[in-house]
Scaffold this active site. Structure first.
Site, PDB file in Angstrom:
ATOM      1  N   GLY A  55       1.596  -4.533  -1.213  1.00 17.24           N
ATOM      2  CA  GLY A  55       1.521  -4.975   0.176  1.00 17.24           C
ATOM      3  C   GLY A  55       1.505  -6.495   0.153  1.00 17.24           C
ATOM      4  O   GLY A  55       0.773  -7.106  -0.648  1.00 17.24           O
ATOM      5  N   ARG A  97       6.714 -10.199  -8.589  1.00 15.78           N
ATOM      6  CA  ARG A  97       7.480  -9.539  -7.513  1.00 15.78           C
ATOM      7  C   ARG A  97       8.129 -10.623  -6.647  1.00 15.78           C
ATOM      8  O   ARG A  97       7.426 -11.527  -6.177  1.00 15.78           O
ATOM      9  CB  ARG A  97       6.579  -8.650  -6.651  1.00 15.78           C
ATOM     10  CG  ARG A  97       5.977  -7.472  -7.413  1.00 15.78           C
ATOM     11  CD  ARG A  97       5.426  -6.412  -6.473  1.00 15.78           C
ATOM     12  NE  ARG A  97       6.473  -5.562  -5.936  1.00 15.78           N
ATOM     13  CZ  ARG A  97       6.263  -4.668  -4.957  1.00 15.78           C
ATOM     14  NH1 ARG A  97       5.065  -4.547  -4.396  1.00 15.78           N
ATOM     15  NH2 ARG A  97       7.246  -3.900  -4.527  1.00 15.78           N
ATOM     16  N   GLN A 204       4.397   5.404  -0.542  1.00 21.51           N
ATOM     17  CA  GLN A 204       3.280   4.638   0.025  1.00 21.51           C
ATOM     18  C   GLN A 204       2.819   5.218   1.367  1.00 21.51           C
ATOM     19  O   GLN A 204       1.654   5.117   1.722  1.00 21.51           O
ATOM     20  CB  GLN A 204       3.678   3.165   0.223  1.00 21.51           C
ATOM     21  CG  GLN A 204       3.844   2.377  -1.066  1.00 21.51           C
ATOM     22  CD  GLN A 204       5.267   2.390  -1.553  1.00 21.51           C
ATOM     23  OE1 GLN A 204       6.026   3.332  -1.341  1.00 21.51           O
ATOM     24  NE2 GLN A 204       5.665   1.331  -2.248  1.00 21.51           N
ATOM     25  N   ASP A 245       7.556  -8.054   4.524  1.00 20.75           N
ATOM     26  CA  ASP A 245       7.329  -8.782   3.265  1.00 20.75           C
ATOM     27  C   ASP A 245       7.769 -10.232   3.359  1.00 20.75           C
ATOM     28  O   ASP A 245       7.253 -11.094   2.638  1.00 20.75           O
ATOM     29  CB  ASP A 245       8.040  -8.090   2.114  1.00 20.75           C
ATOM     30  CG  ASP A 245       7.278  -6.844   1.722  1.00 20.75           C
ATOM     31  OD1 ASP A 245       7.492  -5.796   2.345  1.00 20.75           O
ATOM     32  OD2 ASP A 245       6.413  -6.942   0.832  1.00 20.75           O
ATOM     33  N   ASN A 255      11.490  -5.746   4.579  1.00 18.63           N
ATOM     34  CA  ASN A 255      10.354  -4.823   4.462  1.00 18.63           C
ATOM     35  C   ASN A 255      10.808  -3.644   3.603  1.00 18.63           C
ATOM     36  O   ASN A 255      11.961  -3.571   3.166  1.00 18.63           O
ATOM     37  CB  ASN A 255       9.883  -4.369   5.847  1.00 18.63           C
ATOM     38  CG  ASN A 255       8.539  -3.646   5.791  1.00 18.63           C
ATOM     39  OD1 ASN A 255       7.593  -4.136   5.153  1.00 18.63           O
ATOM     40  ND2 ASN A 255       8.424  -2.496   6.413  1.00 18.63           N
TER      41      ASN A 255
HETATM   42  O1  MRU Z   1       6.379  -2.203  -2.452  1.00 18.62           O
HETATM   43  P1  MRU Z   1       5.185  -2.369  -1.557  1.00 18.62           P
HETATM   44  O2  MRU Z   1       4.350  -1.151  -1.449  1.00 18.62           O
HETATM   45  O3  MRU Z   1       4.386  -3.601  -1.901  1.00 18.62           O
HETATM   46  O4  MRU Z   1       5.830  -2.625  -0.111  1.00 18.62           O
HETATM   47  C1  MRU Z   1       4.960  -2.880   0.963  1.00 18.62           C
HETATM   48  C2  MRU Z   1       5.643  -3.080   2.261  1.00 18.62           C
HETATM   49  O5  MRU Z   1       6.857  -3.055   2.362  1.00 18.62           O
HETATM   50  C3  MRU Z   1       4.772  -3.424   3.431  1.00 18.62           C
HETATM   51  O6  MRU Z   1       5.307  -2.929   4.617  1.00 18.62           O
HETATM   52  C4  MRU Z   1       4.642  -4.946   3.553  1.00 18.62           C
HETATM   53  O7  MRU Z   1       4.308  -5.523   2.320  1.00 18.62           O
HETATM   54  C5  MRU Z   1       3.636  -5.346   4.559  1.00 18.62           C
HETATM   55  S1  MRU Z   1       1.982  -5.011   4.040  1.00 18.62           S
HETATM   56  C6  MRU Z   1       0.950  -5.581   5.276  1.00 18.62           C
END
Ligand code: MRU
Length: 358
Positions: A55, A97, A204, A245, A255
């Site tokens: 996240g 990342r 997720q 993101d 995102n």
């Molecule tokens: O790969 P992830 O689980 O880190 O991806 C998370 C997302 O895409 C969320 O929607 C984004 O980071 C916003 S979290 C407040």
């Protein structure tokens, strides 16, 4: 707004400079709520890369705490060597990342803070950087609370909200971004329903959003990603709220993979599509979504589930972790300073100016 019920803190610093960054190992949810104490940079970098902590805001906080782990044992006499080590550690963590801008934003903030403290010796710098990492966590919790306050009006009694991936308490310091308006509406005693998409390939939505909304006592229904169109066609969704993101200066949104499809379907069915994000997720140095780096993850995330093959051995895969939704499909942004609606480059710059000013 009340706390998001029984959802524990996703990440926090335990103890003093010799302490640890304690995080929920999100790869174990929903089967087990277990924690890891990160005491060095490789452990923190691995936790970010393997989505133990994930996240956008949460990995920003993790990065800042990781930077503290990487400098706390530095020699106490040499300020220049200390700042060089900080740069090395930040570069190492930032490479874990690439898409969520919050990670590089938080690491740049740590480096800028250290350089601004002219005249500080190394022991004082170490202390100040721990304070800065804690401040980043606390500010994120406050921003999420305000996103909840500004977004809860979108969720009236009986509203059906659809969300994708997890942009909840687990993905932030507390409350979440997309889920913050839901926690705020729930705290007002409003009854509403949430559709959570599974969010292939790492689930997720199923593992995390369904779990945390359930913990808070919010009515949540899990659907397959491929059911979004059918559910919208039946008129079952009133509003979509997702996280982000990285948001480019023109309002394009990176995102979780699948968000773009949800946005296209929302437009087709006349469903408003909102994106909830703190100012730390906006990247005004990126003019449009076309230059946002999109993380490509290991093909085994699609070839296997829970260690068992789900596809022919060696099948070629394309596994982008994120996609970009064009600003034209976004009804509005929910930020800590209010709604940006409609989405224009000028209104984004104005709102960001306001939040960065104070
Ligand atoms: O790969 P992830 O689980 O880190 O991806 C998370 C997302 O895409 C969320 O929607 C984004 O980071 C916003 S979290 C407040």
């Amino acid at each position: 707004m009340t706390d998001p019920g029984p959802v524990p803190r996703s990440i926090e610093w335990i103890g003093g400079l010799d302490g640890a960054a304690r995080l929920i190992d999100q790869t174990c949810l929903p089967a087990a709520l277990s924690y890891i104490d990160c005491r060095d940079v490789p452990t923190m970098r691995e936790a970010i890369a393997s989505l133990r902590v994930r996240g956008a805001p949460a990995i920003g906080i993790a990065g800042a705490m990781g930077a503290v782990l990487g400098i706390r044992d530095e020699h106490e006499e040499d300020r220049v060597a200390f700042l060089n080590q900080l740069d090395r550690v930040c570069a190492e963590l930032a490479s874990a990342r690439p898409t969520a801008v919050n990670l590089s934003w938080a690491l740049d903030r740590m480096r800028t803070r250290a350089r601004a403290l002219v005249g500080y010796g190394v022991p004082a710098l170490k202390k100040a950087l721990l304070e800065e990492a804690r401040r980043i966590r606390d500010e994120d919790a406050a921003m999420c609370r305000n996103i909840g306050r500004h977004g809860e009006g979108l969720i009236g009694p009986g509203t059906a909200v659809l969300t994708h991936c997890n942009a909840g308490a687990l993905a932030t310091a507390e409350h979440g971004t997309a889920l913050a308006p839901m926690y705020a509406a729930h705290a007002q005693g409003r009854a509403f329903r949430v559709y959570a998409t599974e969010t292939r390939p790492l689930l997720q939505g199923a593992r995390l959003t369904a779990w945390e909304l359930g913990q808070a006592g919010i009515d949540v229904t899990l659907i397959c990603d491929s059911a979004v169109g059918a559910v919208m066609k039946r008129g079952l969704v009133d509003v979509v709220i997702t996280g982000a993101d990285r948001i480019a200066a023109n309002g394009d949104v990176a995102n979780k993979i699948g968000t773009y499809s949800v946005a296209v379907l929302a437009q087709q069915h006349g469903v408003p599509f909102y994106v909830a994000a703190p100012s730390s997720t906006f990247d005004l140095s990126t003019p449009t979504g076309s230059t946002i780096p999109i993380e490509e993850r290991h093909p085994d995330e699609i070839r296997f589930y829970s260690g068992k093959p789900t596809a022919p051995a060696g099948i070629s895969c394309h596994n982008p972790a994120f996609d970009v939704t064009p600003a034209a499909l976004v009804t509005g942004f929910i930020t800590e300073t209010g709604l940006i609606r409609p989405v224009t480059k000028e209104d984004i710059a104005r709102a960001l100016g306001r939040s960065r000013a104070g």
